[in-house]
Scaffold this active site. Structure first.
Site, short mmCIF file in Angstrom:
data_model
loop_
_atom_site.label_atom_id
_atom_site.label_comp_id
_atom_site.label_asym_id
_atom_site.label_seq_id
_atom_site.Cartn_x
_atom_site.Cartn_y
_atom_site.Cartn_z
N ASP A 237 -7.97 -64.68 27.71
CA ASP A 237 -7.92 -65.36 29.01
C ASP A 237 -8.03 -66.87 28.86
OD1 ASP A 237 -8.00 -63.17 31.31
OD2 ASP A 237 -9.04 -62.47 29.52
N ASN A 247 -12.17 -63.24 26.52
CA ASN A 247 -11.33 -62.11 26.93
C ASN A 247 -12.22 -61.14 27.69
OD1 ASN A 247 -8.67 -60.84 26.85
ND2 ASN A 247 -9.66 -59.24 25.63
O1 MRU Z 1 -9.93 -59.53 34.98
P1 MRU Z 1 -8.52 -59.35 34.53
O2 MRU Z 1 -8.03 -57.95 34.68
O3 MRU Z 1 -7.58 -60.37 35.13
O4 MRU Z 1 -8.65 -59.62 32.99
C1 MRU Z 1 -7.68 -60.14 32.20
C2 MRU Z 1 -7.25 -59.18 31.21
O5 MRU Z 1 -6.46 -58.32 31.53
C3 MRU Z 1 -7.74 -59.20 29.88
O6 MRU Z 1 -8.81 -59.97 29.58
C4 MRU Z 1 -6.60 -59.36 28.93
O7 MRU Z 1 -6.97 -58.79 27.75
C5 MRU Z 1 -6.14 -60.78 28.74
S1 MRU Z 1 -4.76 -61.20 29.73
C6 MRU Z 1 -3.38 -60.61 28.82
#
Ligand code: MRU
Length: 358
Positions: A237, A247
């Site tokens: 993220d 992440n």
């Molecule tokens: O809270 P979210 O569902 O928006 O979280 C993000 C994600 O899906 C993960 O952290 C992901 O591994 C990184 S974005 C490809």
């Protein structure tokens, strides 16, 4: 990627509306959500109708185009655009792609005559989304070199095409290896509390015909210790300048278990996820979400009705940090659209300087 054999993107724009795959309804229902203006687009991000850092970024870019299209002509125009930009910025705090995308669209239009801004914002948002698709495809090409025939890969949360505009980050190398005929199978952590692994990763891998088994979040230890996992890849993220990576909550412990068992742990992310202004992981803002996500489980009842059930005693309190930070020292490499880079300040500096030059 394909849904029931038909190609889809996670997000796109149609006659000024932002169209999104409605992710909280998956895997039980496949529906397209329509956001008619930037306020509805902002709500779609904060309510997690769309989630995953690259998908959030592309959605924000389209939302910014809606802001510019709706801004009044005349003296209040710049203030209206600035206000819309701030609404979109406030939707979620951790994913760097959100801020990157908003700055990119605002930067592309702010010095243009008002009459040209709306067209430039819509074109800019579409170009950004298409570039993100290409970045994810190239992440797949680079990362597929890590996947040998017969490998079992563990991933956490959803970093597939649903979390991006198409292809995915962590799942893109798996799709490329699978399409090249290599036998690859996936352990998908269920990813409490929102269960992106059980709901989304398992669904999208199955749509592509990739063998997948959902495992409880606390199963990674025994699987890795028994030698059942050869590779771990997750998304990101936000990646700080020194390679520390935020992440989904639970990623850090997977990296620790991987290191303890000698299993390579990789992050996959486009350059839009890197934050050069963030010196290390300690400076990454971590979103805290509602305790209800921990206190309840959500799903379909046996008679097919959506609902939630309470898991915890009445009155129990909960904490719900949505992300954690994996220190760079636990990461073998970061799979980007420019190849696999080591998680060091120097390598990341070179990567981002090269990306800026195009
Ligand atoms: O809270 P979210 O569902 O928006 O979280 C993000 C994600 O899906 C993960 O952290 C992901 O591994 C990184 S974005 C490809």
């Amino acid at each position: 990627m394909l849904v029931n054999g038909k190609p889809y993107r996670t997000v796109w724009m149609e006659r000024g509306d932002v169209k999104l795959i409605n992710q909280p309804l998956l895997p039980h229902r496949f529906e397209i959500h329509t956001a008619h203006n930037h306020l509805e687009t902002a709500r779609a991000i904060s309510d997690m109708i769309v989630r995953g850092a690259p998908a959030i970024g592309a959605t924000a870019a389209y939302g910014m185009a809606q802001v510019v299209m709706a801004a009044p002509n005349g003296p209040g125009r710049e203030a209206a655009i600035r206000a819309g930009y701030e609404v979109l910025r406030a939707t979620r705090p951790t994913a760097q792609n959100l801020f990157h995308a908003l700055d990119r669209i605002w930067g592309a239009v702010k010095n243009l005559p008002a009459s040209e801004q709306a067209g430039a914002a819509v074109t800019g948002a579409e170009t950004f989304a298409v570039e993100e698709i290409e970045a994810c495809r190239r992440i797949g090409e680079s990362g597929a070199a890590l996947i040998e025939d017969g490998m079992r890969v563990l991933t956490h949360c959803n970093a597939g095409w649903l979390a991006c505009v198409d292809w995915g980050t962590a799942l893109s190398p798996i799709y490329v290896a699978h399409r090249a005929g290599r036998r690859v199978s996936v352990f998908a952590d269920e990813t409490r509390p929102r269960c992106q692994g059980a709901n989304l990763t398992a669904w999208e891998l199955a749509q592509e015909g990739v063998p997948v088994e959902i495992v409880a979040d606390n199963a990674a230890g025994i699987l890795m210790r028994r030698g059942e996992v050869q590779l771990v890849i997750t998304g990101a993220d936000r990646i700080a300048a020194n390679g520390d990576t935020a992440n989904k909550i639970g990623t850090y412990e997977k990296a620790l278990i991987a290191q303890a068992n000698g299993i390579p742990f990789y992050i996959a992310a486009p350059t839009s996820t890197f934050d050069a202004a963030c010196p290390d992981g300690g400076a990454i803002p971590i979103e805290e979400r509602s305790p209800d996500e921990v206190l309840y489980a959500y799903g379909l009842t046996d008679d097919g009705r959506p609902g939630r059930v309470r898991l915890a005693p009445a009155g129990a309190r909960a904490r719900n940090p949505a992300f954690d930070v994996t220190p760079a020292a636990l990461i073998r490499g970061i799979i980007t659209e420019y190849g696999i880079v080591p998680p060091t300040r120097e390598a990341i500096g070179r990567l981002l300087a090269g990306a800026r030059k195009g």
